[in-house]
Design an enzyme around this catalytic site. Structure first.
Site, PDB file in Angstrom:
ATOM      1  NE  ARG A  46      -2.988   0.618   3.313  1.00 23.59           N
ATOM      2  CZ  ARG A  46      -2.186   0.637   4.444  1.00 23.59           C
ATOM      3  NH1 ARG A  46      -1.383   1.619   4.595  1.00 23.59           N
ATOM      4  NH2 ARG A  46      -2.010  -0.208   5.296  1.00 23.59           N
ATOM      5  CE1 TYR A  98     -16.653  10.798 -16.202  1.00 25.41           C
ATOM      6  CE2 TYR A  98     -16.421  10.866 -13.989  1.00 25.41           C
ATOM      7  CZ  TYR A  98     -16.513  10.053 -15.194  1.00 25.41           C
ATOM      8  OH  TYR A  98     -16.753   8.741 -14.780  1.00 25.41           O
ATOM      9  CG  ASP A 170     -10.019  15.909 -14.891  1.00 19.55           C
ATOM     10  OD1 ASP A 170      -9.343  15.412 -15.629  1.00 19.55           O
ATOM     11  OD2 ASP A 170     -11.181  15.434 -14.511  1.00 19.55           O
ATOM     12  CE  LYS A 195     -12.606   7.594 -18.278  1.00 17.88           C
ATOM     13  NZ  LYS A 195     -12.876   8.800 -17.628  1.00 17.88           N
TER      14      LYS A 195
HETATM   15  C1  LIG Z   1     -13.563   9.293 -16.477  1.00 17.11           C
HETATM   16  C2  LIG Z   1     -13.277  10.705 -15.827  1.00 17.11           C
HETATM   17  C3  LIG Z   1     -12.876  10.873 -14.514  1.00 17.11           C
HETATM   18  C4  LIG Z   1     -13.074   9.687 -13.535  1.00 17.11           C
HETATM   19  O1  LIG Z   1     -12.087   8.937 -13.672  1.00 17.11           O
HETATM   20  P1  LIG Z   1     -12.446   7.237 -13.289  1.00 17.11           P
HETATM   21  O2  LIG Z   1     -10.839   6.626 -13.660  1.00 17.11           O
HETATM   22  O3  LIG Z   1     -13.534   6.689 -13.976  1.00 17.11           O
HETATM   23  O4  LIG Z   1     -12.594   7.102 -11.694  1.00 17.11           O
HETATM   24  C5  LIG Z   1     -12.714  12.065 -14.202  1.00 17.11           C
HETATM   25  N1  LIG Z   1     -12.490  13.021 -14.944  1.00 17.11           N
HETATM   26  C6  LIG Z   1     -12.579  12.934 -16.353  1.00 17.11           C
HETATM   27  C7  LIG Z   1     -12.655  14.152 -17.494  1.00 17.11           C
HETATM   28  C8  LIG Z   1     -13.052  11.779 -16.779  1.00 17.11           C
HETATM   29  O5  LIG Z   1     -13.204  11.705 -18.122  1.00 17.11           O
END
Ligand SMILES: *Cc1c(COP(=O)(O)O)cnc(C)c1O
Length: 379
Positions: A46, A98, A170, A195
């Site tokens: 961890r 998001y 983000d 992503k």
């Molecule tokens: C998918 C996404 C998230 C969340 O991420 P997860 O890996 O699904 O928890 C946050 N911000 C954006 C822009 C996203 O596309």
């Protein structure tokens, strides 16, 4: 070292034991100690794992930061940032956010006494009118999801610096191939590595990158204390994904442009949201802040025809109807009923997420096949 080289070699070293060129998957929870506390840098997985360290070092390299942190999901990474705050603190956040981030902020952290202001942010001076003595964090998502609004990171950083507020970005949609928020003045970069960084739709993971030692220590403490880490196998997969990030992104951008232009000229399509168009309201900022315009394209049908929108997403064959984005394969989504279903309809429509809106994550297939697929689906 330049960006394309960094995706492959940035902060990486060959395995010390046997010279393995790719990092071994250290599938272990614990490590032998010669005497209590006498270990080789890792005591428990961890707190740290060598495969995860290799990935975290890569995250830091590609975002021009000093410290990277990997989490079990993008939301776990955001959750860790929010735990820097205390009850009574205030956050100014992008409004077109998001859906899962909006849910985390409003359904979890509002309950812990944190106050959120959701602001358009296209005009950075508007942000300043929400700053109070309790404001501790500005949360920016750009390009926004799914409306593809572009927010000026540098202008946000000026407001943040002036008032000594942390700025987090983000960077999931753009990736460091297109923009590097730390260089533009942000303090924290966050990714859903699920992503584009992972890039193959086979892992769920999150990342944070910072360039300040104190902030890195605070976030590492939270990562270890709250425990939302990712495993070594997933770390290996995302590290492998990052090695082709630059060539994948180049093709995503090329195909995104072709698809956006095709849709713009289609008689059954009303509006196409893609920052590469000269008449996109934030095209100027996109051009200044991003290297190219990305592979995400949203559009609505003529007359906001919900039935047609549903028919299109059902008929697509090369594009798969699915949540998520950023993989090599093309995906189509219907935000109002999928990614943004957790946002109340009124709020949704205020930001443009109407019932006929379709969001495409344009993949790296041949453009002719993508256009033929859209053609047969739209009719
Ligand atoms: C998918 C996404 C998230 C969340 O991420 P997860 O890996 O699904 O928890 C946050 N911000 C954006 C822009 C996203 O596309």
């Amino acid at each position: 070292m330049k960006f394309n080289t960094k995706t492959i070699h940035g902060n990486q070293e060959h395995d010390k034991a046997y010279g393995a060129v790719m990092p071994p998957i250290y599938q272990t929870s614990t490590y032998a100690q010669s005497t209590p506390g006498g270990h080789k840098g890792y005591g428990y997985s961890r707190s740290g794992n060598p495969t995860r360290t290799a990935l975290e070092n890569s995250f830091a390299s590609i975002e021009n930061g000093t410290h990277g942190l990997a989490f079990g999901s993008g939301l776990a990474a955001i959750d860790a940032v929010m735990k820097l705050l205390k009850p009574g603190d205030e956050v100014i956040s992008t409004s077109d956010l998001y859906g899962g981030t909006y849910r985390l902020f409003t359904k979890i952290f509002e309950g812990f006494g944190i106050k959120f202001h959701f602001v358009g942010m296209e005009n950075a001076s508007e942000i300043e009118s929400y700053v109070t003595k309790n404001t501790k964090l500005i949360w920016v998502e750009t390009p926004t999801n799914p409306m593809m609004t572009i927010i000026d990171i540098k202008a946000c950083a000026e407001v943040a610096k002036k008032h000594r507020i942390l700025l987090a970005v983000d960077n999931t949609f753009a990736t460091p191939y297109l923009q590097q928020p730390l260089d533009l003045g942000a303090d924290i970069v966050m990714h859903s590595a699920t992503k584009y960084l992972g890039g193959h739709s086979d892992v769920v993971m999150g990342a944070l990158v910072v360039k300040d030692k104190d902030l890195a220590e605070k976030l590492y403490f939270i990562q270890n204390a709250s425990g939302a880490i990712c495993g070594p196998q997933d770390s290996f997969l995302v590290l492998r994904g990052i090695k082709t990030l630059h060539i994948r992104m180049q093709r995503h951008c090329e195909n995104g442009k072709v698809v956006a232009e095709y849709l713009k000229n289609h008689p059954k399509i009303e509006k196409v949201y893609w920052p590469g168009f000269e008449d996109h309201p934030n095209h100027g900022i996109a051009k200044a802040q991003m290297k190219d315009f990305g592979g995400m394209v949203s559009f609505t049908t003529k007359g906001n025809d919900y039935e047609l929108a549903i028919k299109i997403v059902e008929k697509l064959k090369v594009f798969t109807l699915a949540e998520s984005l950023g993989g090599v394969e093309s995906l189509a989504g219907h935000p109002a009923s999928m990614t943004h279903a957790s946002i109340p309809k009124e709020e949704r429509e205020k930001i443009g997420v109407v019932d006929s809106l379709i969001r495409l994550s344009v993949g790296i297939e041949d453009e002719e096949d993508l256009i033929a697929d859209l053609k047969q689906a739209i009719g």
